[in-house]
Design an enzyme around this catalytic site. Sequence first.
Site, PDB file in Angstrom:
ATOM      1  N   THR A 186      55.664 -19.079  -6.294  1.00 51.25           N
ATOM      2  CA  THR A 186      55.874 -18.574  -4.936  1.00 51.25           C
ATOM      3  C   THR A 186      57.389 -18.511  -4.706  1.00 51.25           C
ATOM      4  OG1 THR A 186      55.883 -20.779  -4.004  1.00 51.25           O
ATOM      5  CG2 THR A 186      53.765 -19.662  -4.071  1.00 51.25           C
ATOM      6  N   GLU A 331      48.878 -17.311  -3.970  1.00 57.78           N
ATOM      7  CA  GLU A 331      47.823 -18.287  -4.239  1.00 57.78           C
ATOM      8  C   GLU A 331      46.439 -17.651  -4.285  1.00 57.78           C
ATOM      9  OE1 GLU A 331      50.377 -18.644  -2.216  1.00 57.78           O
ATOM     10  OE2 GLU A 331      51.104 -20.718  -2.171  1.00 57.78           O
ATOM     11  N   LYS A 439      56.591 -20.510  20.400  1.00 57.46           N
ATOM     12  CA  LYS A 439      55.817 -21.207  21.424  1.00 57.46           C
ATOM     13  C   LYS A 439      56.611 -21.225  22.723  1.00 57.46           C
ATOM     14  CE  LYS A 439      53.295 -23.655  17.986  1.00 57.46           C
ATOM     15  NZ  LYS A 439      53.862 -24.251  16.783  1.00 57.46           N
ATOM     16  N   TRP A 444      51.489 -18.900  22.840  1.00 56.05           N
ATOM     17  CA  TRP A 444      52.040 -18.396  21.578  1.00 56.05           C
ATOM     18  C   TRP A 444      52.426 -16.932  21.702  1.00 56.05           C
ATOM     19  CZ3 TRP A 444      48.695 -20.454  16.920  1.00 56.05           C
ATOM     20  CH2 TRP A 444      48.780 -21.862  16.906  1.00 56.05           C
TER      21      TRP A 444
END
Length: 542
Positions: A186, A331, A439, A444
Amino acid sequence: MLGLMQSQPLLISGLIEFAERHHGDAEIVSRRVEGDIHRYTYKASAKRARQLANALDGLNLAFSDRVATLAWNGYRHFELYYGVSGSGRVLHTVNPRLHPDQIAWIANHAEDQVLCFDMSFLPLVQAVHAKCHTIKHFVALCDEDKLPTDSGIPNLISYEALINAQTDDYVWPSFDENTASSMCYTSGTTGNPKAALYSHRSSTLHAFAAALPDVMCISARDAILPVVPMFHVNAWGIPYSAALTGAKLVFPGPAMDGKSIYELIESEKVTYAAGVPTVWQMLLGHLKPAGLKFSTLRRTVIGGSACPPAMIRAFKDDYGIEVLHAWGMTEMSPLGTLCTLKNKHDALSEEERMAILLKQGRSIYGVDMKIVGDNGSELPWDGKTYGDLYVKGPWVVHDYYKSEGQSPLVDGWFPTGDVGTIDADGYLQITDRSKDVIKSGGEWISSIDIENIAVAHPAVAMAACIGVVHPKWDERPIVAVLVRPGMQVTREELLSFYEGKTAKWQIPDDVVFVDAIPLGATGKILKTKLREMLKDYKLPSA
Ligand code: ADP
């Protein structure tokens, strides 16, 4: 009672064997590092992959030894995909855009034995080879007469010399389909990179699923141009799915600018292309001013980061091209969802259908997903409730390479680090990476939504939204904007452009004009770097 059907392990060598036997004359065309065009067939490619397998035996590589590549999309890289994995070794594709220290770190972590590299990366290999302690053989992906004599790299050999010394008399070995076939680290935007270790079984199942009509819809009638790099998550599995279906492959090599990509699409009659939004931004940027159109391109898969609605609309309205929005991650090999409509959506209006197609899509058979709240309980599929996205399936990691028993799984599910909603029809919409969510006053704000609106403005080339600390609201969004060359827009114009397009309290507090937006090794916006760039920034409202 067991079934009485033949049992054959699902091996990557089976894909190239099939392509050679049933689609032997289908073409593989590559723009080479040298700039010229190389063309041959699956049959010729399979033969060279067997010569390579013999050569790896000749280097005394053991089963599961790692062979690393630093290479663009091209025919030699394709042969390495099959020759290395097919002979039981593990192909370690290294992202050349990583920092040299990180490249050395992962080569040592993977314990690579061989490094095969395109000549464009010679300076990089010269800089890192002494720090890569396990690599015994350096192979330059070039003709013998192009090999530099004074490179300073020990035992440097050309790929052509390596394989030409071998016959193609080779029988692909059979072994457990759960054997490791390839690995990919990654990007490591937080901490050291971690490696996903794919198996022959996971890669073959992923290749099958990726080719399905509701997924990437890859067939023998296609000529596919993967702009998405073979050095990152196996170019979304396209080199495998293409062999499985016999599709023509067109590799762009190092030339990823809009003009080169457009020329290749036209000259090779490409029907299908795949890449991250930043690449398509360059392509559209090349087409529009020149008034160019596509003559054969019908579909493009766009993923890796959120595809702005303005881009999906531009492809459809201006060029008649269907955009398939895809979501996935290293992944997950990488495909998780793809956005295609269902039969019942035929009854909807154009606008309603478009609203669905802007989402990241629905699960492919083989990937299950759920969104969970802070207490870990599953949240409803209502298209509104946000949650942390978890996935599981036969091509999702259960452990990272050398993770020493520290499995990332939670009750058998892999936490993706993404936040999103799922609607009643199972369509996922990613709103953020969990670390990028803003936030504000307990609510959100999706940074993706804010960016999508900004890039819909004609003067904006690229936009990145981050949260900035605010004394009253905890955090407020600001948007960093890169203006298109030759165009102008003011802060006030851009802020008023948000009006009516999002809730008032979600409109960014400020616009910061920047000369460049930092991109990571896979072409995604690097928000950590952007935050660092803007660390002294103060909100006008604070
Ligand atoms: P890295 O950036 O670490 O190399 P990946 O290439 O595996 O990781 O990227 C995976 C991440 O990219 C996903 O978890 C998600 O945040 C983002 N991503 C991928 N596709 C999309 C998409 N279509 N929309 C929004 N985000 C996406």
